[in-house]
Enzyme design. Structure first.
Site, PDB file in Angstrom:
ATOM      1  CG  ASN A   1      38.896  34.909  43.503  1.00 15.84           C
ATOM      2  OD1 ASN A   1      38.121  35.358  43.741  1.00 15.84           O
ATOM      3  ND2 ASN A   1      39.785  34.557  42.239  1.00 15.84           N
TER       4      ASN A   1
ATOM      5  CD  GLU B   1      37.308  27.047  46.462  1.00 18.89           C
ATOM      6  OE1 GLU B   1      37.954  27.950  46.198  1.00 18.89           O
ATOM      7  OE2 GLU B   1      36.860  26.411  45.408  1.00 18.89           O
TER       8      GLU B   1
HETATM    9  N1  THU Z   1      39.988  30.074  42.064  1.00 23.67           N
HETATM   10  C1  THU Z   1      39.305  29.814  43.228  1.00 23.67           C
HETATM   11  O1  THU Z   1      39.222  30.767  44.053  1.00 23.67           O
HETATM   12  N2  THU Z   1      38.747  28.743  43.675  1.00 23.67           N
HETATM   13  C2  THU Z   1      39.083  27.539  42.827  1.00 23.67           C
HETATM   14  O2  THU Z   1      38.591  26.537  43.272  1.00 23.67           O
HETATM   15  C3  THU Z   1      39.663  27.736  41.464  1.00 23.67           C
HETATM   16  C4  THU Z   1      40.478  28.945  41.222  1.00 23.67           C
HETATM   17  C5  THU Z   1      40.735  31.351  41.910  1.00 23.67           C
HETATM   18  C6  THU Z   1      42.252  31.386  41.910  1.00 23.67           C
HETATM   19  C7  THU Z   1      42.253  32.736  40.928  1.00 23.67           C
HETATM   20  O3  THU Z   1      42.303  33.925  41.525  1.00 23.67           O
HETATM   21  C8  THU Z   1      41.240  32.361  40.105  1.00 23.67           C
HETATM   22  O4  THU Z   1      40.075  31.652  40.540  1.00 23.67           O
HETATM   23  C9  THU Z   1      41.624  32.023  38.606  1.00 23.67           C
HETATM   24  O5  THU Z   1      42.199  30.543  38.788  1.00 23.67           O
END
Ligand code: THU
Length: 162
Positions: A62, A75
């Site tokens: 992320n 993702e």
């Molecule tokens: N996040 C992801 O990378 N994938 C997910 O499926 C859920 C949430 C990240 C987004 C944000 O940077 C952090 O997790 C908290 O929501």
């Protein structure tokens, strides 16, 4: 009136060792790359690793932004990387893990958010073969889901616009 029901089943494993070897490696990679996430705001570090049909492994993490809606989930970073580096090569399996640096917890699987489900679905439909998902924290149970469609009942797709 007619009632319809949609259900799906998925595997729940009590430990990573119960996965096939290739999935274990992929999950380990997803766990490892959580460290590369850029998550200074949420401190929720997510890592994703995919194995493609040509055997290549791609990862994503992320990438947050001071303006929160601009941030990207692991993702979607992963999917864009796969499509850019290996256009047209189907994705077989994606492992997703995370580490919550705020509370140090990571013991249950976290499933992809709604936007990521819709994005994953687009890739699955496009490649015309299922994308398996392996979900787990740094420890604990592992979920194996056989396709993305199952996570989005009554999904919207390009077919609806034809
Ligand atoms: N996040 C992801 O990378 N994938 C997910 O499926 C859920 C949430 C990240 C987004 C944000 O940077 C952090 O997790 C908290 O929501």
């Amino acid at each position: 009136m007619k009632k319809e029901q949609i259900s799906f089943s998925y595997e729940v494993l009590n430990a990573i060792e119960l996965l096939p070897e290739a999935d274990q490696e992929l999950l380990k990679k997803a766990r490892e790359v959580t460290q590369l996430a850029y998550a200074p705001y949420s401190r929720f570090f997510v890592g994703a690793a995919a194995i493609l049909q040509n055997g290549k492994i791609i990862t994503g993490t992320n990438q947050e932004n001071a303006s929160s809606p601009v941030g990207l989930c692991a993702e979607r970073v992963l999917l864009s990387a796969a499509a850019s580096l290996y256009a047209g090569i189907p994705i077989q399996t994606i492992a997703i893990s995370y580490f919550n640096k705020k509370n140090g917890k990571s013991e249950h699987p976290a499933a992809p958010c709604g936007i990521c489900r819709q994005t994953l679905l687009e890739y699955e439909l496009r490649q015309q073969q299922p994308i398996r998902l392996v979900l787990a924290g740094m420890e604990g149970k592992v979920f194996v889901i056989n396709d993305v469609k199952s996570l989005l009942p009554l999904y919207f797709s390009g077919a609806d616009m034809r």
